[in-house]
Design an enzyme around this catalytic site. Structure first.
Site, short mmCIF file in Angstrom:
data_model
loop_
_atom_site.label_atom_id
_atom_site.label_comp_id
_atom_site.label_asym_id
_atom_site.label_seq_id
_atom_site.Cartn_x
_atom_site.Cartn_y
_atom_site.Cartn_z
CB SER B 100 18.10 22.30 -40.82
OG SER B 100 17.37 22.30 -39.62
CD GLU B 107 27.25 4.97 -50.58
OE1 GLU B 107 27.00 6.12 -50.19
OE2 GLU B 107 28.18 4.68 -51.36
CB SER B 108 20.55 6.06 -47.43
OG SER B 108 19.97 4.91 -48.01
CG HIS B 113 17.37 18.91 -37.87
ND1 HIS B 113 17.05 19.73 -38.94
CD2 HIS B 113 16.98 17.67 -38.23
CE1 HIS B 113 16.49 18.99 -39.89
NE2 HIS B 113 16.44 17.73 -39.48
CB CYS B 128 21.35 1.16 -48.68
SG CYS B 128 19.85 2.01 -48.19
#
Lengths: 178, 178
Positions: B100, B107-108, B113, B128
């Site tokens: 994980s 930008e986010s 996983h 974003c």
């Protein structure tokens, strides 16, 4: 709570809107309710590896979204409320405002991006296995950010076949039986 | 590429399936194409803060999914390919297998996983602003994990009104104009 389910390529989506009243149950025609029940039955039969809640938290208290410490502690506590096991934490504060952060849990992850200037946060709660309930974390976050206009989309991730796949949640570094 | 769009409570969803051939364009009736175009126009008018791609990567090369180093480098490189700015990285390897990890970008974020035992990975690419294209990262990941059966759902996050909201991508710690 079930408003507009539709099956798409990568999994199952349904919309949960905590602000919509469901009392009476008269808002959905009988036929539609039957379709929903059959679809839900089919989804249960499919067995996904994970459940992914996408939270749109509008009309939050901007003060709660602008504090790095508060956002980080709240996301970690949301994971713990849902009985998840935290394995990694990473947060970042932007200038002039806005926080991005992620909590990797043994059962997948929680992620948040806040726009205090709009009172808005995009949150993801992705969990695997049957031992923890992502909705507990979602409810906790809605309360803590004092969100007056939340909506949630639930997606099933990893629908790989019709057989039930084992999951492998970790508790304190040990593999526990599914 | 646009197969089954449907508008739901928290945003806009559409399904992109790289394995579906679109040549000829004769598979969609005219009426449906018109509906799609109108819906797309409406979505463009709405202006979301972010675009979230949910990748279901089935039939990957299991070896690529089982290596912590490979998965971490690949996710970081996917972010860089899309011209994103990496701000935090957190990965965890599970026993007996599975990784994980998350890459927080200005930008986010990107998250992954992996289930090497099923040749499957659940990946999120959330960006974003208009300066970077999450599909570049998605294409890169599909190639690197040698995925033979990928599917993608695209969701718009943060549809807060009809006006265009400014975004605040960061480049090397500085705020750049939207």
């Amino acid at each position: 709570m079930l408003l507009a389910p539709s099956e798409v390529e990568a999994g199952w989506i349904r919309t949960l809107n905590p602000s919509v009243r469901t009392e009476g149950g008269a808002r959905r025609p009988r036929k539609s309710a039957g379709v929903v029940r059959r679809a839900e039955k089919e989804v249960n039969r499919l067995h996904a590896l994970g459940t992914h809640l996408l939270l749109e938290l509008r009309d939050c208290n901007p003060k709660t979204l602008g504090s790095l410490e508060f956002v980080q502690e709240t996301l970690k506590n949301a994971a713990l409320e849902a009985k998840a096991t935290i394995v990694e934490v990473a947060f970042h504060e932007f200038s002039p405002f806005g926080i991005s952060g992620m909590v990797v849990i043994a059962e997948s992850h929680l992620a948040i991006h806040t726009w205090p200037e709009y009172g808005y946060a995009a949150v993801d709660v992705f969990t695997c296995g049957d031992l923890i309930d992502p909705r507990v974390a979602a409810k906790f976050l809605i309360e803590k950010f004092q969100c007056k206009n939340p909506s949630i989309i639930e997606m099933k991730r990893g629908i790989l076949g019709h057989e039930k796949l084992p999951h492998k949640p970790m508790v304190q570094g040990e593999l526990v039986s599914a």
